[in-house]
Every structure is written in C-alpha cells, then in structure tokens.
Design a protein around this motif. Structure first.
Motif, mmCIF file in Angstrom:
data_model
loop_
_atom_site.group_PDB
_atom_site.id
_atom_site.type_symbol
_atom_site.label_atom_id
_atom_site.label_comp_id
_atom_site.label_asym_id
_atom_site.label_seq_id
_atom_site.Cartn_x
_atom_site.Cartn_y
_atom_site.Cartn_z
ATOM 1 N N THR A 112 13.153 71.073 32.955
ATOM 2 C CA THR A 112 13.444 69.776 32.336
ATOM 3 C C THR A 112 13.829 68.760 33.405
ATOM 4 O O THR A 112 13.372 67.612 33.377
ATOM 5 C CB THR A 112 14.564 69.925 31.294
ATOM 6 N N TYR A 113 14.639 69.168 34.353
ATOM 7 C CA TYR A 113 15.036 68.314 35.473
ATOM 8 C C TYR A 113 13.803 67.846 36.245
ATOM 9 O O TYR A 113 13.674 66.666 36.586
ATOM 10 C CB TYR A 113 15.994 69.107 36.368
ATOM 11 N N LEU B 102 10.620 67.701 35.121
ATOM 12 C CA LEU B 102 9.831 66.775 34.291
ATOM 13 C C LEU B 102 10.464 65.384 34.284
ATOM 14 O O LEU B 102 9.757 64.374 34.349
ATOM 15 C CB LEU B 102 9.700 67.290 32.861
ATOM 16 N N GLN B 103 11.774 65.315 34.196
ATOM 17 C CA GLN B 103 12.455 64.016 34.230
ATOM 18 C C GLN B 103 12.189 63.310 35.561
ATOM 19 O O GLN B 103 11.982 62.095 35.598
ATOM 20 C CB GLN B 103 13.951 64.189 34.004
ATOM 21 N N PHE B 104 12.184 64.065 36.643
ATOM 22 C CA PHE B 104 11.893 63.501 37.959
ATOM 23 C C PHE B 104 10.478 62.934 37.994
ATOM 24 O O PHE B 104 10.257 61.797 38.431
ATOM 25 C CB PHE B 104 12.070 64.578 39.043
ATOM 26 N N ILE C 59 8.452 62.068 35.469
ATOM 27 C CA ILE C 59 8.328 60.912 34.578
ATOM 28 C C ILE C 59 9.005 59.692 35.204
ATOM 29 O O ILE C 59 8.461 58.579 35.179
ATOM 30 C CB ILE C 59 8.897 61.231 33.183
ATOM 31 N N GLY C 60 10.164 59.889 35.801
ATOM 32 C CA GLY C 60 10.865 58.793 36.465
ATOM 33 C C GLY C 60 10.042 58.175 37.588
ATOM 34 O O GLY C 60 9.972 56.945 37.718
ATOM 35 N N TYR D 44 6.680 72.017 26.238
ATOM 36 C CA TYR D 44 6.213 70.670 26.570
ATOM 37 C C TYR D 44 6.165 69.771 25.340
ATOM 38 O O TYR D 44 6.464 68.583 25.434
ATOM 39 C CB TYR D 44 4.849 70.720 27.260
ATOM 40 N N ARG E 85 9.164 67.985 24.669
ATOM 41 C CA ARG E 85 9.419 66.942 25.660
ATOM 42 C C ARG E 85 8.349 65.848 25.588
ATOM 43 O O ARG E 85 8.054 65.190 26.560
ATOM 44 C CB ARG E 85 9.511 67.559 27.050
#
Length: 172
Positions: A108-109, A111-113, A115-116, A142, A145
C-alpha cells in the motif's frame, strides 16, 4: 517496520541485493534477478526499476515506464474523443513485495508512492491512467485500492487500470 527508514533506490545502486529477494512469484522474481531483464531494461532506459531498501535488504520493487493504454470506444466518446483510443499512461510492469513483508503495509505504501509521483508529473506530462499487471490472487487487493480489471489477461497476469484524478479548469 519504520517506513521512514525505507530508501527508494534505483536498481543500478542495489542490484547486488536482488538475489535475496522473493515475492513468491517466479515470473516476477526472475524479471528482477536475471541480468537480461530488469537491469538490462533499466540501463537502456526502456523502463526504470526502483527498489525499496530497509536495513540493507530489498523489501519491495517496481518497474515502470511511460506508455499508453487502449480504452474502449464508449469511454473515448464519453471523454470527447472521436478516433484516438490510446490514452497516456504509466505502466507498472512489475511490482513485488518480499514474502516476509507482505502483510506489513509495504504494498500500500508503494502504491501510494507511485500514485503520488504520477500526480506530480500529470500537470506537466499528461497521464490519464496508471496500469499494472496483477497476479490473480492480488486482484482483490488492487480493486480495494481503486484499480479496475480491464478484461485483458496475458501470461497469467491481469491488466488493471487506475484513473488518475484530473483537474477541472474553471472558465473566467
């Protein structure tokens, strides 16, 4: 695990650590470890592989490149396109989390990176989608998310897409 102690490093700086990595999927592991795959593509500029390193150990990685995604005709018409079915996208070709860290939130960390980073570049370099190839047992992960199955499958991997939020322009 302290996420603040994770370093995001280019594969060419961490390639000596890849042999100790296993995400539980031979296809993904082989891509990272074989000299004719990830490091080769990385050095040629075909794709970029980033490793997440924690205490001198690769705990996750992803390989990505600029690409495009073919969208269905109905979606193209919805957004006002007449002919062009190919939309700018970032492709996450491979993504893996080391087995012993798979329930620690690293995926999750990561994926956030990703997407960011895409959100950072989108105002300058248009990108409508992030798409990735998922193993079957990760599809639900996925989907939770906000990735959607596209219906395409290749080599036992399933194509999923994430719509990058866009900004509405206000008329003056």
């Amino acid at each position: 695990m302290d996420f603040n102690k994770i370093d995001f490093l280019s594969l060419d700086k961490t390639y000596q650590l890849v042999q100790g990595f296993s995400c539980g999927n031979d296809w993904i592991n082989d891509y990272l470890k074989q000299p004719s795959n990830a490091i080769f593509d990385h050095r040629l500029g075909i794709s970029s592989t980033t490793t997440l390193v924690y205490e001198n150990e690769i705990v996750a990685f992803f390989t990505a490149n600029c690409s495009h995604l073919e969208i269905p005709m109905e979606e193209a018409r919805e957004i006002g396109l007449k002919d062009d079915l190919f939309i700018p996208a970032v492709e996450v070709k491979y993504l893996g989390v080391k087995e012993k860290y798979q329930t620690n939130g690293i995926g999750t960390y990561l994926l956030q990176f990703i997407i960011g980073k895409v959100l950072e570049i989108t105002p300058v370099f248009a990108c409508r989608y992030i798409f990735l190839w998922a193993v079957e047992d990760k599809i639900e992960y996925y989907e939770k998310r906000y990735f959607q199955l596209t219906g395409k499958e290749e080599n036992g991997l399933y194509l999923m897409k994430f719509l990058v939020p866009t900004y509405e322009w206000e008329e003056e």
